[in-house]
Design a protein around this motif. Structure first.
Motif, PDB file in Angstrom:
ATOM      1  N   LEU A   1      41.646 -33.196  16.096  1.00  0.00           N
ATOM      2  CA  LEU A   1      41.735 -34.315  15.361  1.00  0.00           C
ATOM      3  C   LEU A   1      42.814 -35.237  15.793  1.00  0.00           C
ATOM      4  O   LEU A   1      42.848 -36.551  15.612  1.00  0.00           O
ATOM      5  N   LEU A   2      44.210 -34.672  15.553  1.00  0.00           N
ATOM      6  CA  LEU A   2      45.335 -35.400  15.458  1.00  0.00           C
ATOM      7  C   LEU A   2      45.487 -36.047  16.948  1.00  0.00           C
ATOM      8  O   LEU A   2      45.539 -37.367  17.133  1.00  0.00           O
ATOM      9  N   VAL A   3      45.084 -35.469  18.380  1.00  0.00           N
ATOM     10  CA  VAL A   3      45.188 -35.997  19.488  1.00  0.00           C
ATOM     11  C   VAL A   3      43.996 -37.008  19.613  1.00  0.00           C
ATOM     12  O   VAL A   3      44.399 -38.051  20.144  1.00  0.00           O
ATOM     13  N   LEU A   4      42.953 -36.905  18.935  1.00  0.00           N
ATOM     14  CA  LEU A   4      42.010 -37.958  19.027  1.00  0.00           C
ATOM     15  C   LEU A   4      42.428 -39.376  18.445  1.00  0.00           C
ATOM     16  O   LEU A   4      42.345 -40.328  18.802  1.00  0.00           O
ATOM     17  N   THR A   5      42.910 -39.184  17.444  1.00  0.00           N
ATOM     18  CA  THR A   5      43.448 -40.475  16.618  1.00  0.00           C
ATOM     19  C   THR A   5      44.710 -41.108  17.246  1.00  0.00           C
ATOM     20  O   THR A   5      44.953 -42.413  17.167  1.00  0.00           O
ATOM     21  N   VAL A   6      45.572 -40.372  17.810  1.00  0.00           N
ATOM     22  CA  VAL A   6      46.370 -40.744  18.775  1.00  0.00           C
ATOM     23  C   VAL A   6      45.996 -41.585  19.989  1.00  0.00           C
ATOM     24  O   VAL A   6      46.442 -42.506  20.189  1.00  0.00           O
ATOM     25  N   ILE A   7      45.076 -41.079  20.673  1.00  0.00           N
ATOM     26  CA  ILE A   7      44.378 -41.784  21.760  1.00  0.00           C
ATOM     27  C   ILE A   7      43.747 -42.918  21.195  1.00  0.00           C
ATOM     28  O   ILE A   7      43.985 -43.903  22.121  1.00  0.00           O
ATOM     29  N   ALA A   8      43.170 -43.112  20.193  1.00  0.00           N
ATOM     30  CA  ALA A   8      42.447 -44.354  19.417  1.00  0.00           C
ATOM     31  C   ALA A   8      43.622 -45.332  19.404  1.00  0.00           C
ATOM     32  O   ALA A   8      43.562 -46.378  19.588  1.00  0.00           O
ATOM     33  N   THR A   9      44.883 -44.827  18.870  1.00  0.00           N
ATOM     34  CA  THR A   9      46.073 -45.675  18.639  1.00  0.00           C
ATOM     35  C   THR A   9      46.645 -46.095  19.975  1.00  0.00           C
ATOM     36  O   THR A   9      46.869 -47.446  19.916  1.00  0.00           O
ATOM     37  N   ILE A  10      46.506 -45.387  20.926  1.00  0.00           N
ATOM     38  CA  ILE A  10      47.067 -45.737  22.287  1.00  0.00           C
ATOM     39  C   ILE A  10      46.035 -47.013  22.866  1.00  0.00           C
ATOM     40  O   ILE A  10      46.441 -48.016  23.583  1.00  0.00           O
ATOM     41  N   VAL A  11      44.916 -46.699  22.640  1.00  0.00           N
ATOM     42  CA  VAL A  11      43.744 -47.761  23.065  1.00  0.00           C
ATOM     43  C   VAL A  11      44.047 -49.241  22.384  1.00  0.00           C
ATOM     44  O   VAL A  11      44.024 -50.092  23.209  1.00  0.00           O
TER      45      VAL A  11
END
Length: 269
Positions: A136-146
């Motif tokens: 879940l942490l990785v998914l939120t980080v990816i969303a922030t990068i996007v």
């Protein structure tokens, strides 16, 4: 033992991802982070880029209190860093509260321990819950990068580098929280009870440490035994320098896992 531990971790991860209660928790988590990403993070990044806002913040808190915050190469990741440092530990307490409590109250714990070692069960459940939180942490980080790249495409590489540092740091931060909930869920009879115990532990330890620091400041270092004691200091860090506090949660997690291992092997479950 290692093979059984990994198999149990994999099973625990699948169980949390695909059972109805787990899906409801994931949907709630996704909605909360969607709101955070769309409003505080995407909106607050423009404030960090505004020199007038920087002057206001430095005037309130002092230039040394938040000077690192304005040195992040990606403003969205700086705001995400602050939000995640406080939100993910709270999420960890709730999502990890039922590592053993329900099985213990239903009597299925004894069934599991007849088929695998207690150490494998303990560490397998722990790793499974850490795997879920890491995902879940990785998914939120990816969303922030996007979000950052959609604002400025040249931020791709800095965002990826900052995202990697933030991800590793936050996983380390979550280790003692998940370990504490593993220990408390061994003692509690339900996830709610384990959560209440966690709140009591934090409240009593915070008050006790504050009293001790007031009368015996010479042993003020006792504050480091409380999970999350380093978080307020981590806010004013950036880049590889943010790993300066990593030994604190690592040592806390090792101590709590050792206590959990002793407890599960000595208790009559």
């Amino acid at each position: 033992m290692l093979k059984n531990t990994l198999l149990l971790a994999q099973f625990e991860l699948k169980k949390m991802l695909f059972n109805p209660r787990g899906l409801i928790a994931l949907v709630a988590f996704s909605l909360v982070w969607l709101l955070i990403l769309l409003y505080p993070i995407s909106g607050a990044s423009s404030f960090l880029l505004n020199p007038d806002f920087r002057g206001l913040i430095e005037g309130i808190f002092g230039p040394q209190a938040v000077n690192k915050l304005f040195k992040w190469p990606v403003a969205e990741m700086a705001v995400y860093w602050i939000a995640a440092l406080y939100i993910f530990p709270l999420f960890s307490i709730f999502v990890s509260a039922d590592q053993f409590a329900t099985d213990k109250s239903r009597g299925t714990f004894r069934f599991y321990t007849l088929r695998t070692g207690r150490d494998s069960l303990f560490f397998g459940r722990y790793l499974g819950h850490m795997a879920l939180q890491s995902l879940l942490l990785v998914l939120t980080v990816i969303a922030t990068i996007v979000l950052a790249v959609s604002r400025d495409a040249t931020l791709l590489m800095p965002a990826l580098f900052s995202g990697l540092i933030v991800t590793v740091n936050l996983i380390i931060v979550l280790l003692p929280y998940t370990a504490l909930m593993a220990l408390l869920s061994l003692y509690a009879n339900s996830a709610r009870q384990a959560t209440i115990y966690a709140i009591l532990v934090w409240a009593l330890m915070s008050v006790s440490i504050a009293i001790i620091n007031n009368y015996l400041p010479i042993i003020s270092e006792l504050k480091w035994i409380l999970p999350g004691s380093q978080i307020s200091l981590m806010i004013n860090t950036q880049g590889l320098g943010s790993f300066i506090y990593a030994p604190v949660p690592l040592l806390q997690a090792i101590a709590l896992l050792l206590l959990g291992k002793i407890y599960i092997n000595r208790s009559a479950l």
